[in-house]
Design a protein around this motif. Structure first.
Motif, PDB file in Angstrom:
ATOM      1  N   VAL A  54      26.995  41.134  42.134  1.00 29.91           N
ATOM      2  CA  VAL A  54      27.925  40.056  42.859  1.00 29.91           C
ATOM      3  C   VAL A  54      28.892  40.957  44.012  1.00 29.91           C
ATOM      4  O   VAL A  54      28.950  40.553  45.012  1.00 29.91           O
ATOM      5  CB  VAL A  54      28.640  39.199  41.988  1.00 29.91           C
ATOM      6  CG1 VAL A  54      29.575  38.486  42.954  1.00 29.91           C
ATOM      7  CG2 VAL A  54      27.576  38.272  41.364  1.00 29.91           C
ATOM      8  N   ALA A  55      29.381  41.973  43.467  1.00 30.56           N
ATOM      9  CA  ALA A  55      30.192  42.769  44.215  1.00 30.56           C
ATOM     10  C   ALA A  55      29.566  43.225  45.216  1.00 30.56           C
ATOM     11  O   ALA A  55      30.384  43.545  46.660  1.00 30.56           O
ATOM     12  CB  ALA A  55      30.940  43.633  43.280  1.00 30.56           C
ATOM     13  N   ALA A  56      28.372  43.456  45.417  1.00 25.69           N
ATOM     14  CA  ALA A  56      27.595  44.293  46.588  1.00 25.69           C
ATOM     15  C   ALA A  56      26.844  43.123  47.372  1.00 25.69           C
ATOM     16  O   ALA A  56      26.236  43.503  48.206  1.00 25.69           O
ATOM     17  CB  ALA A  56      26.620  45.261  45.808  1.00 25.69           C
ATOM     18  N   ALA A  57      26.922  42.086  46.983  1.00 25.94           N
ATOM     19  CA  ALA A  57      26.271  40.849  47.762  1.00 25.94           C
ATOM     20  C   ALA A  57      27.417  39.991  48.779  1.00 25.94           C
ATOM     21  O   ALA A  57      28.612  39.784  48.527  1.00 25.94           O
ATOM     22  CB  ALA A  57      25.681  39.996  46.978  1.00 25.94           C
ATOM     23  N   ALA A  58      26.538  39.697  49.819  1.00 31.57           N
ATOM     24  CA  ALA A  58      27.524  38.810  50.668  1.00 31.57           C
ATOM     25  C   ALA A  58      27.132  37.072  50.136  1.00 31.57           C
ATOM     26  O   ALA A  58      28.353  36.626  50.382  1.00 31.57           O
ATOM     27  CB  ALA A  58      26.550  38.772  52.259  1.00 31.57           C
TER      28      ALA A  58
ATOM     29  N   ALA B  32      47.004  39.244  34.642  1.00 32.49           N
ATOM     30  CA  ALA B  32      47.098  40.410  35.807  1.00 32.49           C
ATOM     31  C   ALA B  32      46.277  40.098  36.909  1.00 32.49           C
ATOM     32  O   ALA B  32      46.191  40.810  38.077  1.00 32.49           O
ATOM     33  CB  ALA B  32      47.129  41.534  35.361  1.00 32.49           C
ATOM     34  N   CYS B  33      45.126  39.213  36.616  1.00 30.05           N
ATOM     35  CA  CYS B  33      44.216  38.802  37.887  1.00 30.05           C
ATOM     36  C   CYS B  33      44.831  38.388  39.276  1.00 30.05           C
ATOM     37  O   CYS B  33      45.673  37.558  39.196  1.00 30.05           O
ATOM     38  CB  CYS B  33      43.012  37.984  37.336  1.00 30.05           C
ATOM     39  SG  CYS B  33      41.839  38.762  36.040  1.00 30.05           S
TER      40      CYS B  33
ATOM     41  N   ALA C  86      38.246  41.695  39.888  1.00 29.75           N
ATOM     42  CA  ALA C  86      38.647  43.137  40.410  1.00 29.75           C
ATOM     43  C   ALA C  86      37.705  43.527  41.483  1.00 29.75           C
ATOM     44  O   ALA C  86      38.103  44.463  42.130  1.00 29.75           O
ATOM     45  CB  ALA C  86      38.440  44.365  39.125  1.00 29.75           C
ATOM     46  N   ALA C  87      36.609  42.809  41.720  1.00 27.12           N
ATOM     47  CA  ALA C  87      35.536  43.039  42.691  1.00 27.12           C
ATOM     48  C   ALA C  87      36.094  42.413  43.909  1.00 27.12           C
ATOM     49  O   ALA C  87      35.310  42.414  45.086  1.00 27.12           O
ATOM     50  CB  ALA C  87      34.305  42.696  42.353  1.00 27.12           C
ATOM     51  N   GLY C  88      37.128  41.598  43.678  1.00 29.27           N
ATOM     52  CA  GLY C  88      37.532  40.959  45.034  1.00 29.27           C
ATOM     53  C   GLY C  88      37.061  39.624  45.281  1.00 29.27           C
ATOM     54  O   GLY C  88      37.155  38.812  46.364  1.00 29.27           O
ATOM     55  N   CYS C  89      36.358  38.941  44.224  1.00 30.24           N
ATOM     56  CA  CYS C  89      35.756  37.638  44.249  1.00 30.24           C
ATOM     57  C   CYS C  89      36.550  36.780  43.883  1.00 30.24           C
ATOM     58  O   CYS C  89      37.640  36.681  43.260  1.00 30.24           O
ATOM     59  CB  CYS C  89      34.548  37.532  43.195  1.00 30.24           C
ATOM     60  SG  CYS C  89      33.387  38.989  43.546  1.00 30.24           S
TER      61      CYS C  89
ATOM     62  N   PRO D 224      34.362  52.817  38.207  1.00 34.70           N
ATOM     63  CA  PRO D 224      34.450  52.734  39.454  1.00 34.70           C
ATOM     64  C   PRO D 224      35.597  51.660  39.959  1.00 34.70           C
ATOM     65  O   PRO D 224      35.845  50.617  38.977  1.00 34.70           O
ATOM     66  CB  PRO D 224      33.059  51.909  39.576  1.00 34.70           C
ATOM     67  CG  PRO D 224      32.629  51.245  38.411  1.00 34.70           C
ATOM     68  CD  PRO D 224      33.226  52.179  37.228  1.00 34.70           C
ATOM     69  N   ARG D 225      36.047  51.937  41.122  1.00 35.38           N
ATOM     70  CA  ARG D 225      37.011  50.779  41.669  1.00 35.38           C
ATOM     71  C   ARG D 225      36.133  49.722  42.406  1.00 35.38           C
ATOM     72  O   ARG D 225      35.636  50.087  43.478  1.00 35.38           O
ATOM     73  CB  ARG D 225      38.279  51.270  42.395  1.00 35.38           C
ATOM     74  CG  ARG D 225      39.061  50.280  42.909  1.00 35.38           C
ATOM     75  CD  ARG D 225      40.035  51.046  43.879  1.00 35.38           C
ATOM     76  NE  ARG D 225      40.921  51.939  43.378  1.00 35.38           N
ATOM     77  CZ  ARG D 225      41.906  51.944  42.416  1.00 35.38           C
ATOM     78  NH1 ARG D 225      42.424  50.432  42.351  1.00 35.38           N
ATOM     79  NH2 ARG D 225      42.725  52.633  41.750  1.00 35.38           N
TER      80      ARG D 225
END
Length: 421
Positions: A336-340, A141-142, A44-47, A12-13
């Motif tokens: 974590v990627a799916a949580a506020a 690369a992060c 990668a999840a934007g955190c 998944p992205r």
């Protein structure tokens, strides 16, 4: 992608919307194999992630990037592919297409074959140093990740919405506020101690020696696990027809084994392993590791969580340590990627519940196997042989053994597979 194959990787992205604000920062303490993998997955999840590493960011200086040869389960390679690490390491990896398990002096054996289960490999072997180097390249690369290295956590204080961590760096002390604190700092975890989480420790009174050897016969992508009264020995296929030797001895013998010259060490390994690969030659530098089982009594605390060896250190039999730890990391990153809120009680409770079947099953398997397979009582011999024969010849047992060996146990993170059989 082969939709009919239950072991096909799902890559998944990972995204998050909206991105975390700075006060939603995740602090990962420990930059070893599991901690680095988690930091990459979260980035990668934007955190917004801060990674505290004890060593400077050089592969040859990382304490966990040593001379071990890792046996990476198929699910692990799927997960490393999903976070962009495997393409940086694959050229140095060797596929495991066959596994042979036996017990010295007994008639039973179990064999796993990749083709029988519809895959090209059950797993891969890779020197830990090569995986460490690939992780460091991927960390470079992060986009959002802040790395503090060398640095160490020296203190923690609870605050309203998370933790305030005191970090020692060469430039002086820093304070970092985090909505979620992750302890990925190994078996002797400072984070675990600071959180007040107790751990159960079992000393196996065994020492593991690892090195490379060159056998007379080509291992042909086959891994071997051999048990005896003296403990397990394993051979892992490597590049250039070499093998990674994993030899377990009683701790009281460790000093004597350390002092053996190469010829006497090879003679010991040959006696323990046998002649399936012909004569063993050219041993590399030996590295001893004391073996103990450490199990945290809990995985979570308010706005804090343990992963990898900080959560559980298992007997190296079956090579489950890093494989289990990576599933910790990728499960946490998925949640974590799916949580506020990365440190919410609900998220952490769901993490602990998700990890429980895999964690408990893998820990029990490794602990019970070393006890049952290596106990010297003669009356156990026929039961062990019958058990191995059943795993070899009864299809449902064979399928279960392969599935778990490839890392598909419990409710794995989505990054390691598309669907289960």
């Amino acid at each position: 992608m082969d939709q009919s194959n239950p072991y096909t990787a799902y890559h998944p992205r990972m995204t998050i919307s909206p991105p975390f604000a700075p006060e939603g920062n995740v602090l990962v303490v420990g930059g070893g194999l599991v901690g680095a993998s988690l930091a990459i997955a979260l980035d990668a999840a934007g955190c917004h992630v801060t990674l505290v590493e004890a060593a400077a960011p050089r592969a040859d200086a990382q304490p966990s990037y040593d001379e071990r040869n890792l046996a990476l389960a198929r699910a692990t390679v799927n997960g490393l592919t999903a976070i962009g690490v495997w393409p940086l390491a694959a050229a140095q990896a060797t596929p495991i297409q066959h596994i042979h398990v036996s017990r010295a002096g007994e008639f039973g054996s179990a064999r796993l074959d990749a083709a029988r289960h519809g895959v090209d490999a059950l797993g891969w072997t890779l020197p830990a140093r090569e995986l460490g180097a690939a992780l460091l390249r991927r960390l470079d690369a992060c986009q959002r990740l802040v790395r503090l290295a060398p640095a160490s956590l020296t203190g923690l204080a609870k605050c309203a919405d998370g933790w305030r961590a005191q970090i020692k760096t060469p430039d002086g002390a820093q304070h970092i506020d985090a909505a979620l604190l992750v302890g990925a700092d190994g078996t002797e975890s400072f984070v675990r101690a600071q959180l007040g989480i107790q751990a159960d420790v079992h000393d196996y009174q065994q020492t593991l020696f690892v090195c490379t050897v060159t056998p007379e016969r080509d291992p042909a992508n086959r891994a071997w696990e051999r048990f005896s009264d003296e403990g397990p020995i394993a051979m892992l296929p490597l590049a250039e027809r070499r093998c990674g030797l994993v030899l377990t001895v009683d701790s009281e013998m460790a000093g004597a084994v350390t002092d053996l010259n190469d010829a006497d060490f090879i003679a010991l390994a040959q006696r323990r392993f046998g002649w399936r690969l012909g004569r063993l030659n050219r041993p590399g530098k030996r590295h001893p590791y004391a073996i103990k089982r450490v199990a945290a009594r809990g995985l979570i605390a308010p706005r804090a969580v343990l992963v990898g060896n900080a959560a559980q250190t298992v007997h190296p039999i079956g090579a489950q340590g890093f494989n289990l730890g990576l599933r910790d990391a990728l499960t946490l990153a998925e949640l974590v990627a799916a949580a506020a809120d990365p440190g919410s009680p609900d998220l952490l409770e769901r993490y602990a519940a998700r990890r429980a079947p895999d964690r408990e099953g893998t820990m029990a398997m490794s602990h019970d196997l070393v006890r049952f397979a290596c106990m010297p009582e003669p009356w156990l011999a026929p039961f062990r042989s019958l058990a191995l024969l059943a795993y070899d010849r009864v299809p449902p047992l064979q399928q279960a053994l392969a599935r778990r060996g490839m890392g598909f146990r419990g409710e794995p993170p989505r990054a390691v597979l598309e669907r289960l059989p």
